[in-house]
Design a protein around this motif. Structure first.
Motif, PDB file in Angstrom:
ATOM      1  N   LYS A  45      35.845  46.089  42.196  1.00  0.00           N
ATOM      2  CA  LYS A  45      35.597  44.594  42.324  1.00  0.00           C
ATOM      3  C   LYS A  45      36.667  43.907  42.996  1.00  0.00           C
ATOM      4  N   LYS A  46      37.573  44.525  43.599  1.00  0.00           N
ATOM      5  CA  LYS A  46      38.491  44.253  44.562  1.00  0.00           C
ATOM      6  C   LYS A  46      39.308  42.652  43.829  1.00  0.00           C
ATOM      7  N   ILE A  47      39.788  43.206  42.549  1.00  0.00           N
ATOM      8  CA  ILE A  47      40.511  42.173  41.737  1.00  0.00           C
ATOM      9  C   ILE A  47      41.765  42.753  41.568  1.00  0.00           C
ATOM     10  N   GLN A  51      45.678  40.583  37.500  1.00  0.00           N
ATOM     11  CA  GLN A  51      44.655  39.436  37.219  1.00  0.00           C
ATOM     12  C   GLN A  51      43.666  39.548  36.157  1.00  0.00           C
ATOM     13  N   ILE A  52      43.189  40.997  35.919  1.00  0.00           N
ATOM     14  CA  ILE A  52      42.336  41.084  34.854  1.00  0.00           C
ATOM     15  C   ILE A  52      42.998  41.714  33.439  1.00  0.00           C
ATOM     16  N   TYR A  55      42.942  39.761  30.310  1.00  0.00           N
ATOM     17  CA  TYR A  55      41.720  39.408  29.712  1.00  0.00           C
ATOM     18  C   TYR A  55      41.353  40.570  28.947  1.00  0.00           C
ATOM     19  N   THR A  72      28.804  31.765  31.096  1.00  0.00           N
ATOM     20  CA  THR A  72      30.077  31.266  30.411  1.00  0.00           C
ATOM     21  C   THR A  72      31.169  31.595  31.376  1.00  0.00           C
ATOM     22  N   ASN A  73      32.128  30.527  31.104  1.00  0.00           N
ATOM     23  CA  ASN A  73      33.317  30.398  31.993  1.00  0.00           C
ATOM     24  C   ASN A  73      34.492  31.186  31.288  1.00  0.00           C
ATOM     25  N   LEU A  75      36.556  34.076  30.832  1.00  0.00           N
ATOM     26  CA  LEU A  75      36.851  35.331  31.762  1.00  0.00           C
ATOM     27  C   LEU A  75      36.941  36.689  30.978  1.00  0.00           C
ATOM     28  N   HIS A  78      33.499  38.034  30.556  1.00  0.00           N
ATOM     29  CA  HIS A  78      33.037  38.771  31.869  1.00  0.00           C
ATOM     30  C   HIS A  78      33.539  40.066  32.074  1.00  0.00           C
ATOM     31  N   LEU A  79      35.023  40.011  31.617  1.00  0.00           N
ATOM     32  CA  LEU A  79      35.830  41.464  31.644  1.00  0.00           C
ATOM     33  C   LEU A  79      34.858  42.547  30.829  1.00  0.00           C
ATOM     34  N   MET A  82      32.004  43.790  32.204  1.00  0.00           N
ATOM     35  CA  MET A  82      31.992  44.764  32.940  1.00  0.00           C
ATOM     36  C   MET A  82      32.448  45.948  32.604  1.00  0.00           C
TER      37      MET A  82
END
Lengths: 198, 450
Positions: A45-47, A51-52, A55, A72-73, A75, A78-79, A82
């Motif tokens: 995901k090029k993050i 940063q991840i 979370y 949803t906000n 994160l 979301h992680l 994924m």
């Protein structure tokens, strides 16, 4: 062992779950998916990894997140999604691997080649392991154990139907304080082999 | 006694909605049921209050379909005009989305500025503002953010600044008209304001703010967005690829045009927003033929049911006199000072909307400002525009303050662009404060002749 093998390990903090997973992965010569999962996702995901990482395996904050029409906000959520997707893809592609945490026993429950285990431990043994590993005092270690387990429990129970550590959700529940890391790995491997034969 | 119980029901409802343990429409309907049975039925022994709160008689009145006398709105009980209008717009928006209208528009804009990053950034901000004046902000951001991520991939820029700017402009655009944001629809239908009145008042404030907003985002992100693009040949997404059926696309454009014309002229034609919503929904469904059941299925009934429950709860609070008590409290705090009153309503609305859903807040505040206007002699319209500005724009400050924020952050995250609280608030909180200050000054200069 031949064919696809997936070992999903849930664990209490300090129980040695990670070491057990490492040992199994080494013995079977298959991947251990733990931080690798985050590195792969970060690269896909090029993050930035950092940063991840913050979370990872965290429950969403109840008053700091909102859901609107399925969006949803949070994160953390979301992680987590994924990661679940990543695990499903790996399993679909016939990969063999050992996975620690990430609700894997629930996410991969439809794969007959999956063996799930929950590793718990006596408070004293876990505390001693945490004190040694993180160079903490007994009080600090106990606090950290309590905090980490609460976080893992909240994370797991948000995404899964079954409760964290409930024996009904796992093939095996092992107290690592009684048989040690090697013993626990032996039991899981023996179970997975018998399961595959059947 | 009934006041204590009604406040308890309201507070518990709010807490459960925020906790997200139970879907919000179940919570508001449950709270509404308790309000009707326990407060109005058992405590007040008032079948008439129950009937007034359910407000079904409204459908049978001529005023529901043909515009009422000026200022003759009705805030008691379920505001069916709001629900019917939102239903109509939801059907229309589903039809437009299906026809590829929004994606086509976004790509057309990008193509018009030759796929240059900075012009896309500025154009998308204005597009977001203008679309949100007529379409709900969730839909606006859903399409704009998705196209932004797609273009960011092709043009190699970070979509985060653009998505944040689009979110803010969508919320600001929503404040400009009566149909832009649910609080405005509720304020307009409850207090009898027209589309034109909103445009002349909140629209003007939003327009002035937009200039500052564009300047702010430009100076915040100009360096990030003016990085030289590589010279490699790229294949840009074509606007025509968004349209699957030219016929459907043309029909959706005509219907959208009809909706805009009907809304802009409704004070002249005498048609209420309920009539316009019904007409637009009927037109969309009739022209969709076989797709009509799909469109009906896609309508967000949960939100409509949430509104029904919410209106009952607020109706109960109104019937028990709780909202008069709150109005009395605000009146005591502000004294006879109109400047303080405007400041209190604006900033309290903005701060509250930054953390809780602005729809229940606005619905609760309408009877409060009515009571305030009656008791202090303050012009109700000034308080209404103040409330609209505060609730619509204040929500931009945090990732959970408005629906558009949540959707924008979510689309970014799905594509690997994590926007946490810190990153979001660092950009959005200052411009929210600036916009609120501009709104306050506009209100002071225009209505209170400073």
């Amino acid at each position: 062992m031949e064919g696809q093998v997936i070992i999903a390990i849930g664990r209490e903090f300090g129980s040695g779950g990670h070491e057990i997973a490492e040992l199994i992965a080494t013995r079977l010569e298959i991947f251990l998916i733990d931080d690798k999962l985050l590195y792969d996702l970060a690269s896909e995901k090029k993050i930035p990894y950092e940063q991840i990482k913050k979370y990872d395996e965290k429950p969403k904050m109840p008053f700091l997140s909102r859901t609107v029409s399925g969006y949803t906000n949070a994160l953390e959520e979301h992680l987590a999604k994924m990661q679940f997707e990543y695990l499903r893809k790996m399993a679909e592609h016939g990969e063999s691997f050992v996975i620690v945490g990430r609700c894997a026993e629930h996410v991969l429950k439809d794969y007959p080649c999956m063996t799930s285990a929950f590793i718990s431990g006596d408070k004293e043994t876990k505390c001693a392991r945490v004190m040694e590993k993180y160079h903490l005092s007994a009080d600090e270690a106990k606090k950290l154990m309590k905090k980490k387990d609460a976080t893992r429990k909240a994370y797991h129970n948000y995404y899964c139907e079954g409760k964290w550590g409930d024996s009904r959700n796992y093939d095996l529940c092992i107290n690592s304080s009684k048989i040690g890391v090697e013993g626990a790995a032996d039991v899981i491997l023996s179970f997975a082999t018998r399961k595959q034969v059947r | 006694m009934e006041q204590v119980i009604s406040v308890a029901i309201f507070v518990i409802m709010f807490a459960i909605i925020i906790s997200e343990k139970i879907e919000r429409h179940y919570v508001s309907l449950g709270a509404g049921f308790l309000m009707l049975v326990v407060v109005l039925g058992i405590c007040m022994h008032s079948p008439s209050a129950i009937w007034d709160t359910i407000n079904l008689k409204e459908f049978a009145t001529k005023a529901f379909w043909i515009a009422k006398e000026e200022g003759a709105g009705n805030s008691a009980g379920i505001n069916w005009a709001t629900i019917v209008f939102i239903f109509g717009m939801m059907v229309m928006v589903e039809g437009m989305g299906r026809a590829g209208f929004f994606r086509w528009l976004c790509l057309r804009m990008a193509k018009a500025v030759k796929y240059q990053t900075l012009p896309i950034f500025l154009t998308f901000m204005v597009t977001s503002f203008l679309l949100a004046m007529f379409i709900d902000s969730i839909t606006v951001i859903l399409f704009l953010a998705a196209v932004t991520v797609e273009l960011a991939e092709v043009l190699s820029f970070s979509p985060v600044p653009m998505i944040l700017a689009e979110i803010f402009c969508a919320n600001l655009g929503g404040s400009a008209t009566m149909c832009g944001d649910p609080p405005n629809i509720i304020i307009g239908t409850s207090l009898g304001y027209t589309f034109g009145e909103f445009l002349e008042n909140t629209g003007l404030i939003a327009g002035i703010s937009l200039v500052f907003v564009i300047a702010y985002f430009y100076f915040c992100f100009r360096k990030e967005l003016t990085k030289k693009q590589s010279d490699t040949v790229r294949s840009y997404p074509e606007p025509a690829s968004a349209i699957h059926s030219k016929k459907e696309f043309a029909i959706s454009c005509v219907i959208f045009g009809c909706a805009v014309v009907l809304l802009v002229t409704h004070s002249m034609t005498g048609l209420t927003v309920a009539t316009i919503g019904t007409f637009i929904a009927a037109l969309t469904l009739l022209t969709s033929f076989k797709a009509a059941p799909i469109l009906l299925k896609k309508v967000d009934y949960k939100t409509l049911l949430f509104f029904v429950g919410l209106f009952i709860v607020v109706g109960g609070l109104e019937q028990t006199g709780v909202l008069n008590v709150i109005a009395g409290f605000i009146s005591n705090v502000c004294g006879d000072n109109a400047y303080v009153m405007v400041a209190v309503i604006l900033w309290v609305s903005a701060i509250a909307s930054a953390f809780v859903d602005n729809i229940p807040f606005a619905a609760t505040m309408i009877p409060v400002i009515q009571s305030l206007a009656a008791s202090t002699g303050m012009d109700l319209s000034v308080l209404s525009w103040t409330l609209a500005c505060g609730t619509d724009v204040g929500g931009s400050a945090t990732p959970i303050g408005a629906s558009a924020n949540v959707v924008g952050v979510s689309i970014a995250a799905q594509n690997g662009h994590m926007i946490g609280w810190g990153r979001y608030c660092k950009v959005m909180a200052p411009i929210t404060v600036i916009t609120m200050a501009i709104s306050m000054l506009c209100i002071y200069f225009r209505y209170l002749s400073i």
